[in-house]
Design a protein around this motif. Sequence first.
Motif, mmCIF file in Angstrom:
data_model
loop_
_atom_site.group_PDB
_atom_site.id
_atom_site.type_symbol
_atom_site.label_atom_id
_atom_site.label_comp_id
_atom_site.label_asym_id
_atom_site.label_seq_id
_atom_site.Cartn_x
_atom_site.Cartn_y
_atom_site.Cartn_z
ATOM 1 N N CYS A 53 67.795 57.790 34.440
ATOM 2 C CA CYS A 53 68.314 58.753 35.553
ATOM 3 C C CYS A 53 67.832 57.928 36.922
ATOM 4 C CB CYS A 53 67.640 60.045 35.739
ATOM 5 S SG CYS A 53 68.089 61.231 34.324
ATOM 6 N N ASN A 54 68.789 57.208 37.556
ATOM 7 C CA ASN A 54 68.723 56.293 38.534
ATOM 8 C C ASN A 54 69.402 56.918 39.971
ATOM 9 O OD1 ASN A 54 67.354 54.065 37.031
ATOM 10 N ND2 ASN A 54 69.540 53.778 36.038
ATOM 11 N N LYS A 55 69.849 57.840 39.829
ATOM 12 C CA LYS A 55 70.223 58.573 41.037
ATOM 13 C C LYS A 55 69.484 59.684 41.441
ATOM 14 C CE LYS A 55 73.537 61.659 39.125
ATOM 15 N NZ LYS A 55 74.937 62.362 38.833
ATOM 16 N N VAL A 56 69.628 60.063 42.866
ATOM 17 C CA VAL A 56 68.604 61.325 43.328
ATOM 18 C C VAL A 56 69.493 62.663 42.747
ATOM 19 C CG1 VAL A 56 68.013 62.660 45.371
ATOM 20 C CG2 VAL A 56 68.145 60.209 45.429
ATOM 21 N N TYR A 57 68.686 63.570 42.427
ATOM 22 C CA TYR A 57 69.181 64.683 41.958
ATOM 23 C C TYR A 57 68.703 65.867 42.856
ATOM 24 C CZ TYR A 57 70.415 62.152 37.456
ATOM 25 O OH TYR A 57 70.751 61.501 36.658
ATOM 26 N N ARG A 93 63.741 60.700 43.395
ATOM 27 C CA ARG A 93 64.805 60.978 42.615
ATOM 28 C C ARG A 93 64.799 62.546 42.156
ATOM 29 N NH1 ARG A 93 64.817 55.372 41.378
ATOM 30 N NH2 ARG A 93 64.264 55.861 39.204
ATOM 31 N N ASP A 131 72.047 65.201 32.465
ATOM 32 C CA ASP A 131 71.839 63.819 32.346
ATOM 33 C C ASP A 131 70.492 63.404 31.399
ATOM 34 O OD1 ASP A 131 73.918 63.235 33.686
ATOM 35 O OD2 ASP A 131 73.231 62.606 35.402
ATOM 36 N N THR A 147 64.492 54.597 46.101
ATOM 37 C CA THR A 147 64.120 56.052 45.776
ATOM 38 C C THR A 147 63.130 55.856 44.521
ATOM 39 O OG1 THR A 147 66.247 55.913 44.532
ATOM 40 C CG2 THR A 147 66.026 56.976 46.542
#
Length: 324
Positions: free
Chosen positions: A242-246, A146, A176, A57
């Motif tokens: 912010c390393n995750k998918v939102y 992401r 976040d 991602t």
Amino acid sequence: MDFKLLKQLYKIHSKSGYEGKIISFVCKWTNKNIQGAKMELDWNTGNIYITKGTAKTYPCMVAHLDQVQKYHPTDFTVIETKDLLFGYSPTERSFCGLGADDKNGIWLCLQCLQKFNEIKVAFFVGEEVGCIGSSKANMEFFNDCRFVIQPDRRGNTDVITHIGFMDICSDDFIKDITPEKFGYTPTEGMMTDVEQLKENGLNVSCINVSCGYYEPHTDNEFTDKNDLMKCLDFIEHIITSCNKVYPHEPGRMKGYDCQLVWWEQYEEMYELVRDSLISDPTLTPTDLHSFYHEEYPLLGLDDFAMICDDAMAELYYERNEDAA
């Protein structure tokens, strides 16, 4: 920071529909400075899509390539005084719009392309005349993103989370990115490319961020370098943290919320109209509507007529008070 690059961008005149020079510059700059990046130019639209690195991602940024100002004198130059940048023509002895809306955004995207190992960036044509490029965007490009950040807002305090009565990001994403730590506040904004991407079906969170330009769409446009750097710090924080998918599916505001947004736009426009009439009392509601309607699409010609009447009445009252 590479402010020389920023000044180069300002000097490239790219009115809507005539973005060829800025497209060529961005492509050549990327080939020279971003080794190994995959770049795709959509020859049908002029949109540019860049992927740097290999990842599951990516953080993603977008900016638009066109500017409102239809004219640049041949001796257009960028003047720097302390922390401010503005355009000027020595021959005409007049100020000239920089096109900082959205060349500041282009510059921020290029800075992040240099800094981060894995990132995606898209540049769109024709935003100022109805999001022409983003309405024809290759949406597959965003499948592994992401979130999407667009630096295309005047000032230095706004994080746009709602546009045109539509929310464009999740509460989780707002929490976040901690905007308050960087001096930003979530608020509503006007039509721009991230809204169009949501309309196209983009299913991740988006924001539009203030990036240090002021008095956009006018010859008095200027950039505050400190506010531009503030935006860069904020964006770098988001990309790093912010390393995750939102994920996010857009939802529409209704009723009372719509009325609140309309009144906020009306009050903001009132101040602009009042200042414009002080500078040029001959301006008509039609002139002002033509000038501002793209940025304030909820306000029709009748609204501008009412704003002009109210502003002129206030100015008349103030002049009589001063005379007394």
